[in-house]
Design a protein around this motif. Structure first.
Motif, PDB file in Angstrom:
ATOM      1  N   UNK A   1     -19.817 -34.205 -15.385  1.00 51.57           N
ATOM      2  CA  UNK A   1     -19.904 -34.025 -16.847  1.00 51.57           C
ATOM      3  C   UNK A   1     -20.388 -32.622 -17.228  1.00 51.57           C
ATOM      4  N   UNK A   2     -20.787 -31.839 -16.227  1.00 51.01           N
ATOM      5  CA  UNK A   2     -21.303 -30.494 -16.490  1.00 51.01           C
ATOM      6  C   UNK A   2     -20.307 -29.436 -16.045  1.00 51.01           C
ATOM      7  N   UNK A   3     -20.135 -28.436 -16.880  1.00 53.80           N
ATOM      8  CA  UNK A   3     -19.308 -27.281 -16.532  1.00 53.80           C
ATOM      9  C   UNK A   3     -20.228 -26.168 -16.056  1.00 53.80           C
ATOM     10  N   UNK A   4     -20.063 -25.735 -14.819  1.00 56.18           N
ATOM     11  CA  UNK A   4     -20.914 -24.691 -14.266  1.00 56.18           C
ATOM     12  C   UNK A   4     -20.278 -23.327 -14.546  1.00 56.18           C
ATOM     13  N   UNK A   5     -21.089 -22.363 -14.999  1.00 54.24           N
ATOM     14  CA  UNK A   5     -20.508 -21.074 -15.387  1.00 54.24           C
ATOM     15  C   UNK A   5     -21.226 -19.863 -14.800  1.00 54.24           C
ATOM     16  N   UNK A   6     -22.403 -20.051 -14.185  1.00 53.39           N
ATOM     17  CA  UNK A   6     -23.084 -18.932 -13.527  1.00 53.39           C
ATOM     18  C   UNK A   6     -23.754 -19.430 -12.252  1.00 53.39           C
ATOM     19  N   UNK A   7     -23.853 -18.535 -11.245  1.00 51.63           N
ATOM     20  CA  UNK A   7     -24.484 -18.890  -9.981  1.00 51.63           C
ATOM     21  C   UNK A   7     -25.249 -17.685  -9.455  1.00 51.63           C
ATOM     22  N   UNK A   8     -26.381 -17.956  -8.805  1.00 46.97           N
ATOM     23  CA  UNK A   8     -27.183 -16.895  -8.196  1.00 46.97           C
ATOM     24  C   UNK A   8     -27.871 -17.468  -6.961  1.00 46.97           C
ATOM     25  N   UNK A   9     -28.157 -16.608  -5.996  1.00 51.57           N
ATOM     26  CA  UNK A   9     -28.813 -17.040  -4.758  1.00 51.57           C
ATOM     27  C   UNK A   9     -30.014 -16.158  -4.456  1.00 51.57           C
ATOM     28  N   UNK A  10     -31.122 -16.805  -4.065  1.00 51.18           N
ATOM     29  CA  UNK A  10     -32.252 -16.095  -3.503  1.00 51.18           C
ATOM     30  C   UNK A  10     -32.103 -16.077  -1.998  1.00 51.18           C
ATOM     31  N   UNK A  11     -33.161 -15.745  -1.294  1.00 47.98           N
ATOM     32  CA  UNK A  11     -33.085 -15.712   0.165  1.00 47.98           C
ATOM     33  C   UNK A  11     -32.676 -17.069   0.715  1.00 47.98           C
ATOM     34  N   UNK A  12     -33.353 -18.137   0.225  1.00 55.26           N
ATOM     35  CA  UNK A  12     -33.059 -19.479   0.721  1.00 55.26           C
ATOM     36  C   UNK A  12     -33.042 -20.510  -0.410  1.00 55.26           C
ATOM     37  N   UNK A  13     -32.682 -20.077  -1.625  1.00 57.68           N
ATOM     38  CA  UNK A  13     -32.534 -21.040  -2.713  1.00 57.68           C
ATOM     39  C   UNK A  13     -31.378 -20.622  -3.607  1.00 57.68           C
ATOM     40  N   UNK A  14     -30.943 -21.553  -4.459  1.00 52.05           N
ATOM     41  CA  UNK A  14     -29.767 -21.340  -5.301  1.00 52.05           C
ATOM     42  C   UNK A  14     -30.079 -21.769  -6.729  1.00 52.05           C
ATOM     43  N   UNK A  15     -29.498 -21.058  -7.697  1.00 55.22           N
ATOM     44  CA  UNK A  15     -29.659 -21.399  -9.116  1.00 55.22           C
ATOM     45  C   UNK A  15     -28.290 -21.396  -9.790  1.00 55.22           C
ATOM     46  N   UNK A  16     -28.069 -22.359 -10.686  1.00 53.17           N
ATOM     47  CA  UNK A  16     -26.797 -22.488 -11.405  1.00 53.17           C
ATOM     48  C   UNK A  16     -27.059 -22.715 -12.882  1.00 53.17           C
ATOM     49  N   UNK A  17     -26.135 -22.254 -13.726  1.00 53.11           N
ATOM     50  CA  UNK A  17     -26.190 -22.541 -15.156  1.00 53.11           C
ATOM     51  C   UNK A  17     -25.003 -23.418 -15.521  1.00 53.11           C
ATOM     52  N   UNK A  18     -25.260 -24.448 -16.337  1.00 54.47           N
ATOM     53  CA  UNK A  18     -24.195 -25.360 -16.758  1.00 54.47           C
ATOM     54  C   UNK A  18     -24.339 -25.682 -18.243  1.00 54.47           C
ATOM     55  N   UNK A  19     -23.251 -26.176 -18.818  1.00 53.34           N
ATOM     56  CA  UNK A  19     -23.306 -26.817 -20.134  1.00 53.34           C
ATOM     57  C   UNK A  19     -22.425 -28.059 -20.072  1.00 53.34           C
ATOM     58  N   UNK A  20     -22.617 -28.944 -21.006  1.00 58.76           N
ATOM     59  CA  UNK A  20     -21.854 -30.190 -20.990  1.00 58.76           C
ATOM     60  C   UNK A  20     -20.399 -29.926 -21.353  1.00 58.76           C
ATOM     61  N   UNK A  21     -19.499 -30.657 -20.677  1.00 59.15           N
ATOM     62  CA  UNK A  21     -18.068 -30.465 -20.913  1.00 59.15           C
ATOM     63  C   UNK A  21     -17.633 -31.022 -22.255  1.00 59.15           C
ATOM     64  N   UNK A  22     -18.229 -32.137 -22.657  1.00 56.78           N
ATOM     65  CA  UNK A  22     -17.790 -32.742 -23.913  1.00 56.78           C
ATOM     66  C   UNK A  22     -18.280 -31.922 -25.098  1.00 56.78           C
ATOM     67  N   UNK A  23     -17.473 -31.815 -26.149  1.00 59.96           N
ATOM     68  CA  UNK A  23     -17.850 -30.996 -27.319  1.00 59.96           C
ATOM     69  C   UNK A  23     -19.118 -31.531 -27.979  1.00 59.96           C
ATOM     70  N   UNK A  24     -19.934 -30.612 -28.485  1.00 60.69           N
ATOM     71  CA  UNK A  24     -21.145 -31.002 -29.207  1.00 60.69           C
ATOM     72  C   UNK A  24     -21.408 -29.996 -30.319  1.00 60.69           C
ATOM     73  N   UNK A  25     -22.289 -30.378 -31.241  1.00 61.74           N
ATOM     74  CA  UNK A  25     -22.601 -29.495 -32.364  1.00 61.74           C
ATOM     75  C   UNK A  25     -23.336 -28.240 -31.914  1.00 61.74           C
ATOM     76  N   UNK A  26     -24.172 -28.387 -30.889  1.00 63.92           N
ATOM     77  CA  UNK A  26     -24.934 -27.240 -30.385  1.00 63.92           C
ATOM     78  C   UNK A  26     -24.514 -26.938 -28.957  1.00 63.92           C
ATOM     79  N   UNK A  27     -24.302 -25.662 -28.669  1.00 64.00           N
ATOM     80  CA  UNK A  27     -23.918 -25.245 -27.323  1.00 64.00           C
ATOM     81  C   UNK A  27     -25.191 -24.972 -26.544  1.00 64.00           C
ATOM     82  N   UNK A  28     -25.666 -25.980 -25.824  1.00 63.65           N
ATOM     83  CA  UNK A  28     -26.888 -25.833 -25.045  1.00 63.65           C
ATOM     84  C   UNK A  28     -26.561 -25.844 -23.561  1.00 63.65           C
ATOM     85  N   UNK A  29     -27.443 -25.265 -22.777  1.00 64.64           N
ATOM     86  CA  UNK A  29     -27.170 -25.179 -21.347  1.00 64.64           C
ATOM     87  C   UNK A  29     -28.395 -25.581 -20.546  1.00 64.64           C
ATOM     88  N   UNK A  30     -28.199 -25.723 -19.242  1.00 64.58           N
ATOM     89  CA  UNK A  30     -29.265 -26.118 -18.331  1.00 64.58           C
ATOM     90  C   UNK A  30     -29.232 -25.230 -17.112  1.00 64.58           C
TER      91      UNK A  30
END
Length: 476
Positions: free
Chosen positions: A151-180
């Motif tokens: 249900x999440x669309x991933x749009x950014x990715x980053x890596x540390x030495x031994x960890x990973x971070x991603x940014x997503x927002x919900x695929x279904x349309x909503x009034x506010x464009x929020x991300x996680x």
């Protein structure tokens, strides 16, 4: 030595052309010339995405070979090598850590906007692949939390030495464009932002970030993570309060330690930075691109001048990067360019050209004098800032920040020492008063001259008496 430069495994002090891309570009059957549109580097490997959506790797890479059967090892590749696993798909984003790679790839042949699937491979001893285990992968595997049916669309990715971070927002349309923001992998320095130092084997959201925000960028240092929102809010977490500083960085005071949850980074003019574009992390420092690309901020470890603020000391709050550079060479090149463009358009003979040349020479002379004066002032300011920082740290036990500058000095340029002394005493807690008394006693103990010691005691007594009298007047 491991091939991360892509040129026969040697070390080079100047940029070298990667001829491998020229060879492939000329041999491709496509009518579109092969171009590199994105590059990434991390650990001992380098990555590139071409304009056809192909992914290339070189250096110490997690590739299959006959030598690593039955176990995991990084294979040295001295020239760019294509990752054929994604043939028929489009690689849109990629990131890499010390031993692992994470790629965002289109579900179909072409990228349609919200159809990216997350793949990861390489070392996995801390769960940095997000596959729910600690088993290494020599070939790309889908991170199921962000598969085609997620249900999440991933749009950014980053890596540390031994960890990973991603940014997503919900695929279904909503009034506010929020991300996680989602993180996983090694967490012993709080770089996952989950409120603990535990490592995580599968993606988990950073729950303490505010809701209803849209994050435009994320990046990871070796052991810290930073994000920036479209509104200009910046948060960091991980080693040494999210600054990424190592324990030997000399961070003074009691407010030290790793940030296991997001901490908001404040600028000189408040908590928000105007028109943010991107946040990027080095091993132990962070740089923010703001004001639509017209301004740079940096903080963290400052050794070797990596912060670009004219100093080589660590900075615990954002400082402005000196860009464009205020140097004679830069201005000289700029003047030469302007002069060439001006003289190229002259059709009225040599007289106009001579006038312009004379005017440019005068401007250049004035600019040169101004640059020399600015360099001298900058040098003096740097020494004064360093002295003030050392003195402030000795007295208050923490680095000096913008909010520590007295109000009277900020507003008027003058310094009312009596008023500021009163304000400081009134707002000081017991711990600060004890530290002030200790500093005063240590200062007296270090003064050998009896006359000087007596004069210091008289000055302190006068200041205290003045403070008491003024406070009494205010109470009447």
């Amino acid at each position: 030595m491991d091939g991360q430069l892509g040129v026969n495994g040697g070390n080079f002090l100047v940029p070298c052309l990667l001829e491998r891309f020229l060879e492939v570009g000329s041999a491709t059957e496509s009518e579109v010339p092969l171009q590199v549109c994105s590059v990434k580097a991390g650990g001992m490997m380098s990555l590139a995405i071409d304009n056809l959506g192909g992914l290339w790797m070189w250096g110490s890479c997690p590739l299959e070979s006959s030598s690593n059967e039955g176990g995991f090892s990084l294979v040295s590749s001295f020239t760019p090598t294509p990752v054929w696993d994604f043939y028929g798909h489009t690689v849109v984003k990629v990131a890499c850590g010390n031993e692992h790679v994470v790629a965002l790839v289109s579900a179909g042949e072409t990228y349609k906007g919200e159809d990216l699937v997350c793949f990861s491979w390489g070392g996995n001893n801390h769960g940095q692949l997000g596959l729910g285990d600690k088993e290494y992968r020599n070939r790309p595997a889908i991170v199921e939390a962000f598969n085609q049916d997620s249900p999440f669309a991933v749009y950014e990715v980053a890596c540390g030495a031994f960890h990973t971070a991603l940014l997503t927002h919900k695929k279904r349309p909503s009034d506010t464009l929020e991300s996680m923001c989602w993180t996983y992998g090694l967490g012993e320095n709080g770089q996952l932002g989950h409120g603990t130092t535990q490592s995580v084997l599968s993606p988990e959201p950073v729950k303490e970030l505010p809701q209803y925000i849209y994050l435009v960028s994320v990046d990871c240092g070796l052991f810290h993570t930073s994000v920036v929102s479209s509104a200009g809010d910046v948060w960091s977490w991980g080693m040494e309060k999210g600054l990424g500083l190592y324990p030997d960085a000399g961070y003074a005071g009691g407010d030290t330690g790793d940030a296991v949850s997001p901490l908001q980074i404040n600028g000189l003019n408040g908590p928000r930075f105007q028109d943010p574009v991107q946040v990027v992390c080095g091993a132990a420092h962070t740089v923010l691109v703001a004001n639509d690309g017209y301004k740079l901020w940096s903080w963290g470890r400052g050794r070797s001048g990596v912060l670009g603020n004219g100093k080589t000391i660590d900075c615990y709050a954002p400082t402005v990067v000196l860009w464009p550079p205020l140097t004679e060479d830069f201005k000289q090149e700029e003047l030469n360019t302007v002069h060439k463009e001006a003289t190229a358009t002259i059709d009225d003979g040599d007289k106009i050209g001579e006038k312009n040349s004379t005017r440019d020479a005068e401007t250049e002379k004035r600019l040169s004098l101004a640059m020399k004066e600015m360099k001298l002032l900058q040098s003096k300011l740097s020494v004064m800032e360093k002295y003030a920082g050392i003195l402030h740290g000795s007295i208050f036990g923490k680095p000096m920040e913008e909010q520590d500058i007295p109000v009277s000095l900020q507003n008027s340029g003058g310094y009312d020492i009596t008023r500021e002394w009163e304000n400081m005493l009134e707002s000081a807690d017991r711990a600060k008063l004890v530290r002030l008394e200790k500093f005063y006693r240590n200062m007296l103990a270090g003064v050998k001259d009896k006359q000087m010691k007596k004069r210091i005691q008289e000055m302190i007594k006068e200041c205290l008496n003045s403070s008491t009298i003024n406070r009494g007047k205010g109470d009447v």
